[in-house]
Design a protein around this motif. Structure first.
Motif, PDB file in Angstrom:
ATOM      1  N   LYS A 140       0.821  -1.211   0.000  1.00  0.00           N
ATOM      2  CA  LYS A 140       0.000   0.000   0.000  1.00  0.00           C
ATOM      3  C   LYS A 140       0.858   1.266   0.000  1.00  0.00           C
ATOM      4  O   LYS A 140       0.637   2.172  -0.803  1.00  0.00           O
ATOM      5  CB  LYS A 140      -0.918   0.022   1.236  1.00  0.00           C
ATOM      6  CG  LYS A 140      -1.732  -1.239   1.428  1.00  0.00           C
ATOM      7  CD  LYS A 140      -2.599  -1.169   2.662  1.00  0.00           C
ATOM      8  CE  LYS A 140      -1.843  -1.015   3.984  1.00  0.00           C
ATOM      9  NZ  LYS A 140      -0.938  -2.161   4.306  1.00  0.00           N
ATOM     10  N   SER A 141       1.809   1.326   0.933  1.00  0.00           N
ATOM     11  CA  SER A 141       2.652   2.531   1.031  1.00  0.00           C
ATOM     12  C   SER A 141       3.463   2.723  -0.242  1.00  0.00           C
ATOM     13  O   SER A 141       3.714   3.862  -0.660  1.00  0.00           O
ATOM     14  CB  SER A 141       3.624   2.424   2.210  1.00  0.00           C
ATOM     15  OG  SER A 141       2.923   2.326   3.408  1.00  0.00           O
ATOM     16  N   THR A 142       3.868   1.613  -0.840  1.00  0.00           N
ATOM     17  CA  THR A 142       4.656   1.721  -2.073  1.00  0.00           C
ATOM     18  C   THR A 142       3.829   2.356  -3.186  1.00  0.00           C
ATOM     19  O   THR A 142       4.340   3.178  -3.954  1.00  0.00           O
ATOM     20  CB  THR A 142       5.176   0.325  -2.492  1.00  0.00           C
ATOM     21  OG1 THR A 142       6.013  -0.175  -1.448  1.00  0.00           O
ATOM     22  CG2 THR A 142       5.974   0.396  -3.781  1.00  0.00           C
ATOM     23  N   VAL A 143       2.550   2.015  -3.258  1.00  0.00           N
ATOM     24  CA  VAL A 143       1.675   2.658  -4.250  1.00  0.00           C
ATOM     25  C   VAL A 143       1.619   4.163  -3.999  1.00  0.00           C
ATOM     26  O   VAL A 143       1.776   4.966  -4.919  1.00  0.00           O
ATOM     27  CB  VAL A 143       0.248   2.046  -4.216  1.00  0.00           C
ATOM     28  CG1 VAL A 143      -0.721   2.870  -5.063  1.00  0.00           C
ATOM     29  CG2 VAL A 143       0.277   0.600  -4.692  1.00  0.00           C
ATOM     30  N   LEU A 144       1.451   4.555  -2.737  1.00  0.00           N
ATOM     31  CA  LEU A 144       1.397   5.993  -2.415  1.00  0.00           C
ATOM     32  C   LEU A 144       2.711   6.691  -2.749  1.00  0.00           C
ATOM     33  O   LEU A 144       2.718   7.804  -3.259  1.00  0.00           O
ATOM     34  CB  LEU A 144       1.134   6.212  -0.920  1.00  0.00           C
ATOM     35  CG  LEU A 144      -0.294   6.294  -0.432  1.00  0.00           C
ATOM     36  CD1 LEU A 144      -0.347   7.002   0.912  1.00  0.00           C
ATOM     37  CD2 LEU A 144      -1.189   6.999  -1.420  1.00  0.00           C
ATOM     38  N   GLY A 183      13.715   2.859  -5.112  1.00  0.00           N
ATOM     39  CA  GLY A 183      12.560   2.236  -5.766  1.00  0.00           C
ATOM     40  C   GLY A 183      12.303   2.867  -7.117  1.00  0.00           C
ATOM     41  O   GLY A 183      12.698   4.010  -7.367  1.00  0.00           O
ATOM     42  N   LYS A 184      11.658   2.104  -8.012  1.00  0.00           N
ATOM     43  CA  LYS A 184      11.440   2.602  -9.365  1.00  0.00           C
ATOM     44  C   LYS A 184      10.129   2.046  -9.925  1.00  0.00           C
ATOM     45  O   LYS A 184       9.810   0.874  -9.714  1.00  0.00           O
ATOM     46  CB  LYS A 184      12.600   2.131 -10.252  1.00  0.00           C
ATOM     47  CG  LYS A 184      12.750   2.906 -11.533  1.00  0.00           C
ATOM     48  CD  LYS A 184      14.125   2.599 -12.144  1.00  0.00           C
ATOM     49  CE  LYS A 184      14.241   3.236 -13.535  1.00  0.00           C
ATOM     50  NZ  LYS A 184      13.446   2.534 -14.552  1.00  0.00           N
ATOM     51  N   ILE A 185       9.400   2.919 -10.629  1.00  0.00           N
ATOM     52  CA  ILE A 185       8.226   2.449 -11.370  1.00  0.00           C
ATOM     53  C   ILE A 185       8.748   1.839 -12.664  1.00  0.00           C
ATOM     54  O   ILE A 185       9.287   2.543 -13.521  1.00  0.00           O
ATOM     55  CB  ILE A 185       7.250   3.605 -11.691  1.00  0.00           C
ATOM     56  CG1 ILE A 185       6.798   4.294 -10.408  1.00  0.00           C
ATOM     57  CG2 ILE A 185       6.060   3.098 -12.497  1.00  0.00           C
ATOM     58  CD1 ILE A 185       6.003   5.575 -10.631  1.00  0.00           C
ATOM     59  N   ALA A 243       5.930  10.290  -6.156  1.00  0.00           N
ATOM     60  CA  ALA A 243       7.295  10.367  -6.703  1.00  0.00           C
ATOM     61  C   ALA A 243       8.368  10.476  -5.624  1.00  0.00           C
ATOM     62  O   ALA A 243       9.299  11.277  -5.742  1.00  0.00           O
ATOM     63  CB  ALA A 243       7.410  11.528  -7.703  1.00  0.00           C
ATOM     64  N   VAL A 244       8.215   9.698  -4.557  1.00  0.00           N
ATOM     65  CA  VAL A 244       9.233   9.711  -3.509  1.00  0.00           C
ATOM     66  C   VAL A 244       9.922   8.352  -3.367  1.00  0.00           C
ATOM     67  O   VAL A 244      10.450   8.021  -2.317  1.00  0.00           O
ATOM     68  CB  VAL A 244       8.654  10.195  -2.152  1.00  0.00           C
ATOM     69  CG1 VAL A 244       8.228  11.653  -2.238  1.00  0.00           C
ATOM     70  CG2 VAL A 244       7.486   9.338  -1.691  1.00  0.00           C
ATOM     71  N   LEU A 245       9.931   7.575  -4.441  1.00  0.00           N
ATOM     72  CA  LEU A 245      10.556   6.245  -4.384  1.00  0.00           C
ATOM     73  C   LEU A 245      12.085   6.313  -4.476  1.00  0.00           C
ATOM     74  O   LEU A 245      12.778   5.438  -3.965  1.00  0.00           O
ATOM     75  CB  LEU A 245      10.045   5.367  -5.532  1.00  0.00           C
ATOM     76  CG  LEU A 245       8.627   4.819  -5.385  1.00  0.00           C
ATOM     77  CD1 LEU A 245       8.158   4.235  -6.711  1.00  0.00           C
ATOM     78  CD2 LEU A 245       8.579   3.751  -4.296  1.00  0.00           C
ATOM     79  N   ALA A 301       7.062  13.019 -13.317  1.00  0.00           N
ATOM     80  CA  ALA A 301       7.174  14.297 -12.606  1.00  0.00           C
ATOM     81  C   ALA A 301       7.982  14.144 -11.322  1.00  0.00           C
ATOM     82  O   ALA A 301       8.112  13.050 -10.773  1.00  0.00           O
ATOM     83  CB  ALA A 301       5.775  14.838 -12.292  1.00  0.00           C
ATOM     84  N   SER A 302       8.527  15.274 -10.833  1.00  0.00           N
ATOM     85  CA  SER A 302       9.262  15.270  -9.566  1.00  0.00           C
ATOM     86  C   SER A 302       8.275  15.333  -8.410  1.00  0.00           C
ATOM     87  O   SER A 302       7.117  15.711  -8.585  1.00  0.00           O
ATOM     88  CB  SER A 302      10.179  16.486  -9.498  1.00  0.00           C
ATOM     89  OG  SER A 302       9.391  17.663  -9.407  1.00  0.00           O
ATOM     90  N   ALA A 303       8.752  15.014  -7.222  1.00  0.00           N
ATOM     91  CA  ALA A 303       7.908  15.087  -6.025  1.00  0.00           C
ATOM     92  C   ALA A 303       7.370  16.513  -5.859  1.00  0.00           C
ATOM     93  O   ALA A 303       6.191  16.726  -5.573  1.00  0.00           O
ATOM     94  CB  ALA A 303       8.708  14.667  -4.801  1.00  0.00           C
TER      95      ALA A 303
END
Ligand code: ATP
Length: 246
Positions: A46-50, A62-64, A55-57, A79-81
């Motif tokens: 869940k948190s990873t989705v958020l 972490g990477k999409i 854009a804080v991975l 986009a940037s955070a």
């Protein structure tokens, strides 16, 4: 327009450290003016989705790897955070992350960095209206507030930039039932009186389903179920594993 959702996540895959697949092929939609809950146990993703949405991975390597994220139809996965906050998507992270040595009011002002002075006073009054118990504590140091009050300041700080979409990561975490009620009532108020769109990540499924318009349930990085609270509340597995009912 009404048919374009505020947020649409399409088939995202998120990987940590080039190897750990934390989110697999997740899709979800948050319609404008609604509360959508993202439920699931510890480690479900869940948190990873958020974090992907905000854009804080990067900070966690972490990477999409696949998929897209659309805010009002506009792709934001590149986009940037900072850019995402500018587009109106603001996250209240798990653990609240206040400036512990600043006062309540100073924490709110920090959240308003995009606002001019007049808007700032208006936004601050709006937050104090939503959380009246912060008014008397406005000059107190945030680090000395109760957990519930700190959560209120964290939500208030996010509201100071007047988001279109507020993403909340486990707002009930570690809080006593009464103060959870207070915070969830405020979340409902934000939808009902201000039309704010809310993505609510929660482990507390019964609390989240009580205020959500729609919910998704994650397990092992995937969405395994979704539906209205009414429909999910009739599902035997949801009742047993997430609501603790028989
Ligand atoms: P929680 O409620 O505990 O935050 P969650 O559903 O939000 O749980 P995530 O925090 O998104 O779950 O974690 C999903 C998976 O990704 C877990 O297996 C977790 O161990 C892994 N994970 C999370 N953060 C990292 C990281 N920075 N590096 C490597 N793996 C991670």
């Amino acid at each position: 327009t009404a048919s374009v959702p505020m947020l649409a996540i399409r088939n995202i895959q998120v990987v940590y450290g080039g190897a750990i697949e934390a989110v697999r092929d997740v899709s979800l939609e948050v319609p404008s003016g609604r509360i959508v809950a993202l439920l699931g146990s510890n480690g479900a993703g869940k948190s990873t989705v958020l974090k992907a949405v905000s854009a804080v991975l990067d900070a966690e390597d972490g990477k999409i790897e696949k998929g897209s994220i659309l805010l009002q139809g506009r792709p934001i996965e590149q986009a940037s955070a900072h850019g995402i906050v500018g587009l109106g998507l603001v996250q209240v992270p798990e653990g609240r992350r206040l400036f512990a040595t600043l006062t309540v009011e100073e924490n709110l002002v920090v959240g308003a960095h995009l606002q001019d002075r007049r808007n700032l006073a208006e936004a601050r009054d709006y937050v104090f209206g939503l959380f009246p118990r912060l008014v008397d504590k406005r000059h107190q140091i945030a680090g000395y507030l109760s957990g519930g009050e700190q959560q209120m300041v964290a939500i208030g700080r996010a509201l100071m930039s007047r988001p279109r979409l507020l993403a909340l990561d486990e707002p009930s975490l570690g809080l006593a039932p009464l103060v959870v009620s207070e915070i969830f009532e405020a979340i409902q108020t934000l939808r009902d009186r201000s039309g704010l769109t809310i993505l609510l990540v929660e482990q507390n499924a019964s609390r989240a389903l009580a205020i959500a318009d729609y919910a998704y349930i994650m397990e092992n990085g995937r969405v395994v179920l979704d539906g209205t609270p009414e429909a999910l509340g009739r599902n035997a597995d949801v009742r047993e594993f997430y609501l603790g009912l028989s």
